[in-house]
Design an enzyme around this catalytic site. Structure first.
Site, PDB file in Angstrom:
ATOM      1  N   ASP A 281       0.820  -1.209   0.000  1.00  0.00           N
ATOM      2  CA  ASP A 281       0.000   0.000   0.000  1.00  0.00           C
ATOM      3  C   ASP A 281       0.857   1.263   0.000  1.00  0.00           C
ATOM      4  OD1 ASP A 281       0.375  -1.197   2.746  1.00  0.00           O
ATOM      5  OD2 ASP A 281      -0.237   0.808   3.344  1.00  0.00           O
ATOM      6  N   ASP A 291       4.901   8.021   0.666  1.00  0.00           N
ATOM      7  CA  ASP A 291       4.678   7.730   2.088  1.00  0.00           C
ATOM      8  C   ASP A 291       5.989   7.682   2.883  1.00  0.00           C
ATOM      9  OD1 ASP A 291       1.997   7.748   1.828  1.00  0.00           O
ATOM     10  OD2 ASP A 291       1.686   5.603   1.996  1.00  0.00           O
TER      11      ASP A 291
END
Length: 529
Positions: A281, A291
């Protein structure tokens, strides 16, 4: 007064959304997004912003200080044309399928279009969403500052990455258990505005496949190719049916994803960057670094080093395993696509293409780092030998290469590298072996077609002088928590030119000091943010 911004929110216009509009944590099905508004904060204040990203979006320095924009970047309302939502995805975390994950604290502001380029804007830390999973949707200053700085640092290093427009403090405390030891504390809250052509992840496709939402999976693949690979797919010579992309198109697209991922990871290895949480993810479909959690740069060279305390035992996401994990993640994505293409050989060919592209990108990067004109037989063995010596002698990776370029090839001396050693013991114990390697290296360089000046230029372009070491980020965090953003702004400026020695900035090109070896935030970090 700000001029109006232009938004064209294709994601929410063309893809199905959640039928439930109330904001509470739940399992969501048969859609790709949920409408949700940021949770307002008391006192948003602009701590820093990227002038380059602002310019990409058509925003001036004056615009960045406009009260309405600052309020929006702090989660208080939205500008005309914006539509706020969170997206639905799943993922494999630390090798295990985690089911539905989704944007638990990232809220989109929509898709801004400027000069025929499309950018998704996303507030990280702007409040709860239907995907928040036992969290408050907020983010703290320490993690937000690290993401803001690193996003921009990676871009200026020439590494594919998402960008960061702004860092806004909220004027509200956030409770976090930084060490997961049962001692939560109040920390200053902050919000980062992240910017990218697309934030779509491997996990978006994985979740649809796992839930047998095959029609939506096909539609989403077609949408993503059409919107986010618009400059690529016409060159394939294949026709794209957006609602029902054919097998050949999906296979070709997967191969392109593999290539982009390989190039990204080769760049990470080149500069010594460790992502820290390579869950599926956290993998961008565009091959962007995405991220920024417990990331770090290698200080003393150690392939087994991970910046993530959660990964301290297994070291799944350590520096040396990043290429293997990237391929493992691509295998999981291939499995999701295989639910539509059960008899496909093209997906396996895409994975083989990853291997080829990664090898070519890495060897090219290493040739640049060592100032070689090309990659030749025997170079791999010699490079492995020096990396092994660097690990055993505890040598700083960044300083090793910035000093190696200063080596006199006609008379190589170990003293050139002395500042890169962390301990006198390492220098004394392994100095003779490294001196012998320098002699061997010098002979190899003398066979090169590059002049001394060309060699140094090539090495300078491949080896950064300045990287965002964890202790530097922590110093900026400590000051910012006291209301002083001077170090933050200085680092932002220095990291804009990472390959160039800058007058008066030598302190940012030093190896990790001894006091930072085991200090919280200066070596390993937790996922707490």
């Amino acid at each position: 007064m700000m001029k109006p911004l232009v938004f064209d929110n294709r994601f929410i216009r063309e893809l199905p959304g959640d039928r439930i509009t109330d904001n509470y944590t739940r399992q969501v099905s048969d859609c790709l997004w949920s409408a949700v508004q940021p949770t307002p904060v008391k006192q948003p204040s602009l701590l820093a912003y990227s002038a380059e990203v602002a310019s990409l979006l058509g925003l001036s320095d004056e615009d960045m200080h406009d009260p309405d924009l600052v309020q929006t970047l702090g989660g208080n309302g939205a500008l005309p044309g914006m539509f706020t939502y969170a997206t639905r995805y799943g993922g494999h975390q630390f090798g295990n399928w985690a089911g539905q994950l989704g944007d638990g604290r990232a809220i989109y502001l929509g898709e801004l279009v400027h000069q025929q380029r499309r950018f998704e804007l996303q507030l990280k830390g702007a409040g709860e969403t239907p995907y928040s999973r036992r969290a408050d949707g907020r983010a703290v200053l320490r993690s937000s500052l690290r993401e803001f700085l690193c996003s921009e640092a990676m871009h200026h290093l020439g590494i594919p990455t998402t960008r960061a427009l702004s860092l806004v403090t909220t004027g509200e405390p956030v409770v976090r258990d930084m060490f997961y030891d049962g001692n939560p504390e109040f920390e200053p809250g902050a919000i980062v505005c992240r910017v990218a052509p697309s934030f779509i992840r491997f996990g978006h496709f994985e979740l649809l496949a796992s839930r047998n939402e095959s029609a939506l999976l096909k539609r989403f693949i077609g949408f993503t190719i059409d919107r986010d690979f618009a400059e690529w797919w016409p060159g394939t010579g294949l026709l794209l049916d957006v609602d029902n992309p054919g097998q050949g198109m999906i296979e070709a697209w997967f191969t392109e994803i593999c290539a982009r991922t390989a190039i990204m990871v080769a760049h990470w290895m080149r500069v010594g960057f460790v992502h820290g949480v390579m869950n599926t993810d956290n993998m961008s479909i565009l091959g962007l670094t995405i991220d920024y959690g417990p990331y770090g740069w290698i200080d003393n060279f150690d392939p087994s080093w991970t910046p993530n305390t959660t990964d301290a035992q297994g070291r799944r996401y350590c520096y040396g395993r990043q290429p293997d994990i990237a391929r493992w993640n691509l295998e999981r994505l291939a499995e999701a696509f295989a639910t539509l293409l059960p008899e496909s050989n093209g997906l396996s060919q895409g994975l083989s293409h990853f291997d080829t592209v990664y090898f070519d990108a890495l060897t090219s990067a290493l040739a640049g780092k060592f100032g070689l004109d090309s990659w030749q037989a025997g170079d791999g063995e010699a490079i492995n030998d020096i990396f092994e010596l660097m690990q055993r002698a505890e040598v700083d990776q960044t300083l090793f290469f910035t000093h190696l370029r200063q080596l006199d090839i006609s008379n190589p001396q170990l003293s050139v590298l002395q500042q890169a050693f962390y301990t006198e013991q390492g220098l004394q114990q392994f100095g003779d072996d490294i001196q012998a390697w320098l002699q061997r290296y010098s002979l190899r360089v003398q066979q090169s077609t590059l002049s001394a000046e060309q060699r140094q230029q090539r090495m300078s372009a491949s080896n950064p002088v300045y990287v965002l070491r964890n202790y530097l980020a922590q110093e900026a965090i400590d000051l910012a928590a006291q209301g002083d953003n001077s170090r933050l702004l200085t680092l932002l400026q220095v990291l804009r030119q990472p390959y160039t020695e800058q007058a008066g900035m030598q302190q940012f090109a030093q190896k990790r000091p001894d006091w930072a070896r085991n200090k919280a935030g200066c070596s390993m970090l937790s996922c707490s943010s």
